[in-house]
Design a protein around this motif. Structure first.
Motif, PDB file in Angstrom:
ATOM      1  N   VAL A  88      25.308 -26.847  87.468  1.00  0.00           N
ATOM      2  CA  VAL A  88      24.223 -25.868  87.391  1.00  0.00           C
ATOM      3  C   VAL A  88      23.220 -26.082  88.513  1.00  0.00           C
ATOM      4  CG1 VAL A  88      22.269 -25.078  85.998  1.00  0.00           C
ATOM      5  CG2 VAL A  88      24.487 -25.449  84.926  1.00  0.00           C
ATOM      6  N   THR A  89      22.888 -27.341  88.805  1.00  0.00           N
ATOM      7  CA  THR A  89      21.926 -27.593  89.881  1.00  0.00           C
ATOM      8  C   THR A  89      22.485 -27.150  91.226  1.00  0.00           C
ATOM      9  OG1 THR A  89      22.733 -29.888  89.996  1.00  0.00           O
ATOM     10  CG2 THR A  89      20.732 -29.481  88.727  1.00  0.00           C
ATOM     11  N   ARG A  90      23.785 -27.273  91.405  1.00  0.00           N
ATOM     12  CA  ARG A  90      24.377 -26.753  92.639  1.00  0.00           C
ATOM     13  C   ARG A  90      24.252 -25.241  92.698  1.00  0.00           C
ATOM     14  NH1 ARG A  90      29.684 -30.523  92.049  1.00  0.00           N
ATOM     15  NH2 ARG A  90      28.811 -32.454  92.886  1.00  0.00           N
ATOM     16  N   ARG A  91      24.450 -24.592  91.581  1.00  0.00           N
ATOM     17  CA  ARG A  91      24.321 -23.138  91.547  1.00  0.00           C
ATOM     18  C   ARG A  91      22.880 -22.710  91.831  1.00  0.00           C
ATOM     19  NH1 ARG A  91      28.685 -23.439  92.339  1.00  0.00           N
ATOM     20  NH2 ARG A  91      30.495 -22.827  91.114  1.00  0.00           N
ATOM     21  N   LEU A  92      21.920 -23.561  91.501  1.00  0.00           N
ATOM     22  CA  LEU A  92      20.519 -23.251  91.773  1.00  0.00           C
ATOM     23  C   LEU A  92      20.166 -23.465  93.243  1.00  0.00           C
ATOM     24  CD1 LEU A  92      18.716 -24.795  88.671  1.00  0.00           C
ATOM     25  CD2 LEU A  92      19.126 -22.384  89.146  1.00  0.00           C
ATOM     26  N   GLY A  93      21.062 -24.070  93.987  1.00  0.00           N
ATOM     27  CA  GLY A  93      20.813 -24.276  95.409  1.00  0.00           C
ATOM     28  C   GLY A  93      20.142 -25.595  95.723  1.00  0.00           C
ATOM     29  N   LEU A  94      20.157 -26.557  94.776  1.00  0.00           N
ATOM     30  CA  LEU A  94      19.528 -27.846  95.030  1.00  0.00           C
ATOM     31  C   LEU A  94      20.383 -28.682  95.986  1.00  0.00           C
ATOM     32  CD1 LEU A  94      18.217 -28.949  91.505  1.00  0.00           C
ATOM     33  CD2 LEU A  94      17.042 -27.661  93.289  1.00  0.00           C
ATOM     34  N   SER A  95      19.713 -29.568  96.703  1.00  0.00           N
ATOM     35  CA  SER A  95      20.423 -30.464  97.601  1.00  0.00           C
ATOM     36  C   SER A  95      21.199 -31.499  96.792  1.00  0.00           C
ATOM     37  CB  SER A  95      19.429 -31.169  98.525  1.00  0.00           C
ATOM     38  OG  SER A  95      18.582 -32.030  97.760  1.00  0.00           O
ATOM     39  N   ALA A  96      22.088 -32.231  97.473  1.00  0.00           N
ATOM     40  CA  ALA A  96      22.887 -33.244  96.790  1.00  0.00           C
ATOM     41  C   ALA A  96      22.002 -34.321  96.171  1.00  0.00           C
ATOM     42  CB  ALA A  96      23.882 -33.861  97.771  1.00  0.00           C
ATOM     43  N   GLN A  97      20.942 -34.742  96.889  1.00  0.00           N
ATOM     44  CA  GLN A  97      20.053 -35.770  96.365  1.00  0.00           C
ATOM     45  C   GLN A  97      19.289 -35.278  95.142  1.00  0.00           C
ATOM     46  OE1 GLN A  97      19.731 -39.064  97.303  1.00  0.00           O
ATOM     47  NE2 GLN A  97      18.496 -39.137  95.436  1.00  0.00           N
ATOM     48  N   PHE A 233      13.870 -19.965  96.409  1.00  0.00           N
ATOM     49  CA  PHE A 233      12.791 -20.952  96.343  1.00  0.00           C
ATOM     50  C   PHE A 233      13.357 -22.341  96.092  1.00  0.00           C
ATOM     51  CE2 PHE A 233      10.209 -23.413  93.316  1.00  0.00           C
ATOM     52  CZ  PHE A 233       9.143 -23.750  94.133  1.00  0.00           C
ATOM     53  N   ALA A 234      14.334 -22.427  95.172  1.00  0.00           N
ATOM     54  CA  ALA A 234      14.946 -23.721  94.880  1.00  0.00           C
ATOM     55  C   ALA A 234      15.627 -24.293  96.115  1.00  0.00           C
ATOM     56  CB  ALA A 234      15.951 -23.578  93.732  1.00  0.00           C
ATOM     57  N   ALA A 235      16.319 -23.427  96.853  1.00  0.00           N
ATOM     58  CA  ALA A 235      17.029 -23.897  98.036  1.00  0.00           C
ATOM     59  C   ALA A 235      16.070 -24.360  99.130  1.00  0.00           C
ATOM     60  CB  ALA A 235      17.942 -22.789  98.570  1.00  0.00           C
ATOM     61  N   VAL A 236      14.885 -23.723  99.203  1.00  0.00           N
ATOM     62  CA  VAL A 236      13.951 -24.018 100.286  1.00  0.00           C
ATOM     63  C   VAL A 236      13.059 -25.212  99.975  1.00  0.00           C
ATOM     64  CG1 VAL A 236      11.961 -23.127 101.580  1.00  0.00           C
ATOM     65  CG2 VAL A 236      13.954 -21.661 101.175  1.00  0.00           C
ATOM     66  N   MET A 257       8.832 -30.693  87.390  1.00  0.00           N
ATOM     67  CA  MET A 257       9.354 -29.668  88.280  1.00  0.00           C
ATOM     68  C   MET A 257      10.214 -28.658  87.533  1.00  0.00           C
ATOM     69  SD  MET A 257       7.853 -30.360  90.944  1.00  0.00           S
ATOM     70  CE  MET A 257       8.559 -28.910  91.709  1.00  0.00           C
ATOM     71  N   LEU A 258      11.008 -29.129  86.572  1.00  0.00           N
ATOM     72  CA  LEU A 258      11.811 -28.200  85.783  1.00  0.00           C
ATOM     73  C   LEU A 258      10.929 -27.267  84.963  1.00  0.00           C
ATOM     74  CD1 LEU A 258      14.753 -30.445  84.518  1.00  0.00           C
ATOM     75  CD2 LEU A 258      14.776 -28.749  86.354  1.00  0.00           C
ATOM     76  N   LEU A 259       9.802 -27.794  84.460  1.00  0.00           N
ATOM     77  CA  LEU A 259       8.878 -26.945  83.710  1.00  0.00           C
ATOM     78  C   LEU A 259       8.340 -25.834  84.604  1.00  0.00           C
ATOM     79  CD1 LEU A 259       7.276 -26.321  81.152  1.00  0.00           C
ATOM     80  CD2 LEU A 259       5.543 -27.972  81.922  1.00  0.00           C
ATOM     81  N   SER A 260       8.004 -26.171  85.858  1.00  0.00           N
ATOM     82  CA  SER A 260       7.527 -25.150  86.792  1.00  0.00           C
ATOM     83  C   SER A 260       8.594 -24.092  87.024  1.00  0.00           C
ATOM     84  CB  SER A 260       7.133 -25.796  88.123  1.00  0.00           C
ATOM     85  OG  SER A 260       6.105 -26.745  87.940  1.00  0.00           O
ATOM     86  N   TRP A 261       9.849 -24.526  87.148  1.00  0.00           N
ATOM     87  CA  TRP A 261      10.934 -23.563  87.365  1.00  0.00           C
ATOM     88  C   TRP A 261      11.110 -22.676  86.142  1.00  0.00           C
ATOM     89  CZ3 TRP A 261      15.494 -21.833  85.394  1.00  0.00           C
ATOM     90  CH2 TRP A 261      16.290 -21.069  86.256  1.00  0.00           C
ATOM     91  N   PHE A 262      11.024 -23.253  84.951  1.00  0.00           N
ATOM     92  CA  PHE A 262      11.165 -22.464  83.729  1.00  0.00           C
ATOM     93  C   PHE A 262      10.028 -21.443  83.595  1.00  0.00           C
ATOM     94  CE2 PHE A 262      14.030 -25.783  81.829  1.00  0.00           C
ATOM     95  CZ  PHE A 262      15.093 -24.924  81.587  1.00  0.00           C
ATOM     96  N   ILE A 263       8.828 -21.813  84.034  1.00  0.00           N
ATOM     97  CA  ILE A 263       7.724 -20.846  84.004  1.00  0.00           C
ATOM     98  C   ILE A 263       8.049 -19.670  84.921  1.00  0.00           C
ATOM     99  CG2 ILE A 263       5.307 -20.462  84.631  1.00  0.00           C
ATOM    100  CD1 ILE A 263       4.722 -23.310  83.695  1.00  0.00           C
ATOM    101  N   GLY A 264       8.527 -19.981  86.126  1.00  0.00           N
ATOM    102  CA  GLY A 264       8.916 -18.914  87.036  1.00  0.00           C
ATOM    103  C   GLY A 264      10.033 -18.054  86.466  1.00  0.00           C
ATOM    104  N   PHE A 265      11.012 -18.679  85.847  1.00  0.00           N
ATOM    105  CA  PHE A 265      12.120 -17.945  85.222  1.00  0.00           C
ATOM    106  C   PHE A 265      11.606 -17.019  84.121  1.00  0.00           C
ATOM    107  CE2 PHE A 265      15.380 -17.709  81.855  1.00  0.00           C
ATOM    108  CZ  PHE A 265      16.425 -17.145  82.574  1.00  0.00           C
ATOM    109  N   SER A 266      10.674 -17.516  83.310  1.00  0.00           N
ATOM    110  CA  SER A 266      10.134 -16.713  82.213  1.00  0.00           C
ATOM    111  C   SER A 266       9.299 -15.550  82.737  1.00  0.00           C
ATOM    112  CB  SER A 266       9.291 -17.594  81.289  1.00  0.00           C
ATOM    113  OG  SER A 266      10.066 -18.658  80.754  1.00  0.00           O
ATOM    114  N   VAL A 267       8.530 -15.789  83.821  1.00  0.00           N
ATOM    115  CA  VAL A 267       7.759 -14.698  84.427  1.00  0.00           C
ATOM    116  C   VAL A 267       8.698 -13.605  84.916  1.00  0.00           C
ATOM    117  CG1 VAL A 267       6.321 -14.072  86.404  1.00  0.00           C
ATOM    118  CG2 VAL A 267       5.737 -16.070  85.029  1.00  0.00           C
ATOM    119  N   VAL A 268       9.817 -13.992  85.527  1.00  0.00           N
ATOM    120  CA  VAL A 268      10.785 -13.003  86.016  1.00  0.00           C
ATOM    121  C   VAL A 268      11.380 -12.215  84.854  1.00  0.00           C
ATOM    122  CG1 VAL A 268      13.062 -12.752  87.082  1.00  0.00           C
ATOM    123  CG2 VAL A 268      11.345 -14.228  88.135  1.00  0.00           C
TER     124      VAL A 268
END
Length: 302
Positions: A88-97, A233-236, A257-268
């Protein structure tokens, strides 16, 4: 209905007439902006307290869905290199680290399975029902529809089961460790119709079919664009933020950081419905105005 405060009411009368005229022009421009669809969307977002609703949804996601995944890590290999967390994190565009850091939240393949784990998984999955139920309530507020109580209790459950099925499909189809352009960007872009259909169906399902498919079209498009914006945004920047917070605060930094992403997801998810409702309402008003104009013209004919 709340309106934009007029700046001219706060301007001292001792100011030069030219300055007061400038303020009046600004007021006029603001009033025109408020009359647009964008202005009405802003008002509706304020009326339904969109940001607060999104924070509630994000908190529910963190309190219910993340513990559900942690519990399930004792049942399926969520923490290995081909598990749900990594895929899932790869699908979100996160780096390997960053993906590796998130992976540590869910343990490794050595996590033991016990009967308690199975019971915990069942309890957390049942509790996770409240997330789509809250999303359903948000859609009803956006479309100004009353709740229907027990009659619609099954709908969030169907949505949740579909999401879990989709997550399983992502793992089955996305276990590869490739990180090429085709894997990171071309495949997600190719799935845009699927994401659009899912956003469209989500609104229709949770609203109980009380809003037709056509009025929900704009909301689905807005949600799709917003979700891909989150992915960009996740990729950048999200990867660097996750790595930085993990190095500084440990696993709890990833949770922030995941909480921030979930807030953005919920706003969308909620904001897309608001945009769709306001766009459809504006369209209906324009059609009614045209019909009224044609009716007046017909009445004036001899």
């Amino acid at each position: 209905m709340p309106t934009t405060p007029r700046l001219s009411t706060h301007v001292p009368q001792r100011l030069p007439a030219r300055a007061r005229a400038l303020v009046e022009r600004v007021d006029h421009a603001l009033e025109k902006a408020e009359a647009t669809t964008a202005g009405r969307v802003r008002r509706r977002a304020l009326e339904m307290d969109l940001v607060h609703q999104a924070m509630v949804l994000a908190a529910l996601a963190m309190m219910l869905l993340i513990p559900a995944l942690i519990t399930l890590s004792a049942l399926v290999p969520l923490g290995d290199s081909h598990g749900v967390a990594t895929t899932v994190t790869r699908r979100l565009g996160l780096s390997a680290q960053a993906a590796h850091d998130v992976q540590l939240l869910f343990g490794g393949p050595g996590v033991k399975r016990t009967s308690t784990s199975y019971i915990g998984a069942l309890v957390t999955l049942v509790s996770a029902y409240t997330w789509p139920a809250a999303l359903q309530k948000g859609y009803e507020i956006a479309w100004q529809l009353p709740g229907r109580g027990v009659r619609d209790l099954w709908r969030p459950l169907v949505w949740l089961a579909t999401m879990l099925g989709a997550a399983t499909l992502v793992v089955v189809l996305g276990g590869s460790s490739e990180h090429g352009v085709s894997r990171v960007w071309l495949l997600p872009l190719g799935l845009t119709p699927v994401v659009f259909a899912w956003a469209w169906w989500t609104q229709h399902l949770l609203l109980g079919g009380r809003v037709g498919w056509r009025p929900l079209l704009t909301g689905a498009a807005t949600i799709t664009v917003g979700l891909y914006g989150l992915r960009a945004f996740a990729a950048v920047s999200l990867s660097d933020s996750i790595t930085y917070n993990f190095d500084r605060y440990g696993p709890i930094g990833i949770v922030f950081m995941l909480l921030s992403w979930f807030i953005g997801f919920s706003v969308v998810m909620l904001g897309g419905a608001v945009v769709g409702q306001e766009w459809w309402s504006a369209r209906q008003r324009r059609l009614e105005a045209r019909r009224a104009a044609r009716a007046d013209q017909a009445d004036q004919r001899p």
